[in-house]
Design a protein around this motif. Structure first.
Motif, short mmCIF file in Angstrom:
data_model
loop_
_atom_site.label_atom_id
_atom_site.label_comp_id
_atom_site.label_asym_id
_atom_site.label_seq_id
_atom_site.Cartn_x
_atom_site.Cartn_y
_atom_site.Cartn_z
N THR A 92 14.83 -7.57 59.51
CA THR A 92 14.30 -8.37 58.42
C THR A 92 14.68 -9.84 58.62
OG1 THR A 92 16.30 -8.14 57.07
CG2 THR A 92 14.58 -6.44 56.83
N LEU A 93 14.09 -10.70 57.79
CA LEU A 93 14.45 -12.12 57.81
C LEU A 93 15.95 -12.29 57.60
CD1 LEU A 93 14.16 -15.18 57.65
CD2 LEU A 93 13.22 -14.91 55.35
N MET A 115 22.00 -20.84 54.27
CA MET A 115 20.86 -19.94 54.18
C MET A 115 20.06 -20.22 52.91
SD MET A 115 20.67 -15.76 53.99
CE MET A 115 21.52 -15.70 52.40
N MET A 116 20.74 -20.36 51.79
CA MET A 116 20.03 -20.60 50.54
C MET A 116 19.31 -21.94 50.54
SD MET A 116 20.39 -17.78 49.09
CE MET A 116 19.46 -18.23 47.62
N LYS A 125 12.42 -17.32 50.14
CA LYS A 125 13.42 -16.51 49.47
C LYS A 125 12.89 -15.13 49.12
CE LYS A 125 16.90 -16.73 45.80
NZ LYS A 125 17.43 -17.52 44.66
N ASP A 126 11.62 -15.04 48.75
CA ASP A 126 11.04 -13.75 48.37
C ASP A 126 10.72 -12.89 49.58
OD1 ASP A 126 9.02 -15.48 49.18
OD2 ASP A 126 7.52 -14.52 47.91
N LYS A 127 10.91 -13.43 50.80
CA LYS A 127 10.63 -12.68 52.03
C LYS A 127 11.91 -12.23 52.72
CE LYS A 127 6.20 -13.64 51.59
NZ LYS A 127 5.22 -12.60 51.20
N GLN A 141 7.35 -19.17 62.58
CA GLN A 141 7.90 -20.44 63.07
C GLN A 141 8.98 -20.96 62.13
OE1 GLN A 141 7.51 -21.50 65.91
NE2 GLN A 141 7.70 -23.71 66.08
N LYS A 142 8.78 -20.79 60.84
CA LYS A 142 9.79 -21.20 59.87
C LYS A 142 11.10 -20.43 60.07
CE LYS A 142 6.57 -22.44 56.12
NZ LYS A 142 6.14 -22.10 54.73
N VAL A 143 10.99 -19.14 60.39
CA VAL A 143 12.19 -18.34 60.63
C VAL A 143 12.95 -18.87 61.84
CG1 VAL A 143 13.09 -16.05 61.17
CG2 VAL A 143 11.15 -16.28 59.60
N MET A 144 12.23 -19.22 62.91
CA MET A 144 12.88 -19.78 64.09
C MET A 144 13.57 -21.10 63.77
SD MET A 144 12.30 -17.50 66.37
CE MET A 144 13.11 -18.38 67.68
N ILE A 145 12.93 -21.91 62.97
CA ILE A 145 13.52 -23.20 62.57
C ILE A 145 14.77 -22.96 61.73
CG2 ILE A 145 13.16 -25.26 61.14
CD1 ILE A 145 10.17 -25.09 62.00
N MET A 146 14.69 -22.01 60.80
CA MET A 146 15.85 -21.70 59.95
C MET A 146 17.03 -21.23 60.79
SD MET A 146 14.01 -19.82 56.72
CE MET A 146 15.56 -19.36 55.99
N CYS A 147 16.77 -20.38 61.76
CA CYS A 147 17.85 -19.88 62.63
C CYS A 147 18.50 -21.03 63.39
CB CYS A 147 17.31 -18.83 63.59
SG CYS A 147 16.88 -17.25 62.83
#
Length: 244
Positions: A92-93, A115-116, A125-127, A141-147
Motif C-alpha cells: 500500500t501507499l 508523512m502527514m 491521505k484518503d489513499k 508519480q506523487k508517491v515516488m516524490i513523497m518517498c
C-alpha cells in the motif's frame, strides 16, 4: 564545498563510450538543470551518480565521499525521483512510505510528521491504505516524490518529474524543491520542460552527444549563445542545432 562533484566522467555500456570527460558540480542551495536531447547522455550521468552504471573513467564525489571508495555513505546522501514510477503492487501507499522511512533510519515521530505534511500537500491521505494498481500515473508519480522527500539527503536527483502531474501537483512539487534549495540542499533536475526549468533553475548544463556544450546561468548562456534576450528554448535550439 560542493555537494556533488563530477570530474572528467566518461561512461557508457559494454565499453561503448557515451559520456566524454563530463565535469560539473551541484552547489549547496542550487537547482541545476540538466538539459539535452534524447540520447545526449543524461541517463548515463544519472545512472553513474546512482551507482547503477560504473564509470569508465573519472570521479564522482558527494561531499567528502567518493562513490568508488564509500558507496554506502555516498548513496545515503541521495534521493532519486525516476521518470517512470517504480512501485510494488503488493504494498500500500503507507507501506511504501514506511519501507522508505525504515531504509533511511527515520524515527517514528519524524516519519509521521513528514508523512502527514506530504499527504496533505499531494492530497493522498484518503489513499493511504490503497494499492498502486488503483493509482493513475500522476498518483504513482506523487508517491515516488513523497518517498524521495520523506528523508533528508544532501542532493535530490530528479528525472523528468513533471510527466503525469496535474498543474496543482506540479506547483506543489516546485514549491517543495524551492524550500529544499532554501535549506541548502542541492537539486539536479533533468527535464525537457524548458519553460519551467528556466523559471526555477539557478544554473544549467546543456549536453549533447556526451559532451557539455555549455553551462551557466541564463545570463551566461545568453552571452555564450549570442542571444541577448533569448529564452532557454532559444539557447537550446541554437547550441544543440549548431553542434549537430
Amino acid at each position: 564545498m560542493n555537494l556533488l562533484d563530477i570530474q572528467s566522467l566518461s561512461g557508457g555500456y559494454d565499453k561503448v563510450k557515451i559520456l566524454n570527460q563530463v565535469s560539473f558540480q551541484v552547489k549547496p542551495g542550487e537547482i541545476l538543470g540538466l538539459i539535452g536531447p534524447n540520447g545526449a547522455g543524461k541517463t548515463t550521468i544519472i545512472k553513474s551518480i546512482l551507482g547503477i552504471l560504473p564509470p569508465i573513467d573519472g570521479e564522482i564525489k558527494m561531499l567528502q565521499y567518493n562513490i568508488k571508495e564509500d558507496p554506502l555513505e555516498f548513496k545515503k546522501r541521495i534521493a532519486y525521483v525516476p521518470e517512470v514510477p517504480l512501485l510494488y503492487d503488493e504494498m500500500t501507499l503507507l507501506e511504501h512510505l514506511e519501507f522508505t522511512a525504515m531504509s533511511h533510519g527515520l524515527d517514528k515521530e519524524t516519519f509521521e510528521k513528514r508523512m502527514m505534511e506530504l499527504l496533505k500537500i499531494f492530497r493522498l491521505k484518503d489513499k493511504l491504505h490503497h494499492f498502486p494498481n488503483s493509482f493513475s500515473k500522476g498518483m504513482k508519480q506523487k508517491v515516488m516524490i513523497m518517498c524521495a522527500f520523506l528523508y533528508d539527503p544532501s542532493v535530490y536527483i530528479i528525472d523528468e518529474p513533471f510527466v503525469g502531474l496535474d498543474p496543482k501537483a506540479t506547483k506543489d512539487f516546485i514549491d517543495i524543491i524551492k524550500l529544499k534549495r532554501e535549506a541548502g540542499k542541492g537539486v539536479l533536475m533533468c527535464t525537457h520542460v524548458l519553460d519551467t526549468a528556466e523559471k526555477i533553475c539557478d544554473r544549467f548544463i546543456l549536453i549533447n552527444s556526451g559532451i557539455i556544450e555549455a553551462t551557466g546561468t541564463m545570463e551566461e548562456l545568453r552571452k555564450y549563445a549570442e542571444i541577448e534576450y533569448g529564452s532557454l528554448a532559444d539557447i537550446y535550439d541554437r547550441l544543440v542545432s549548431d553542434s549537430e
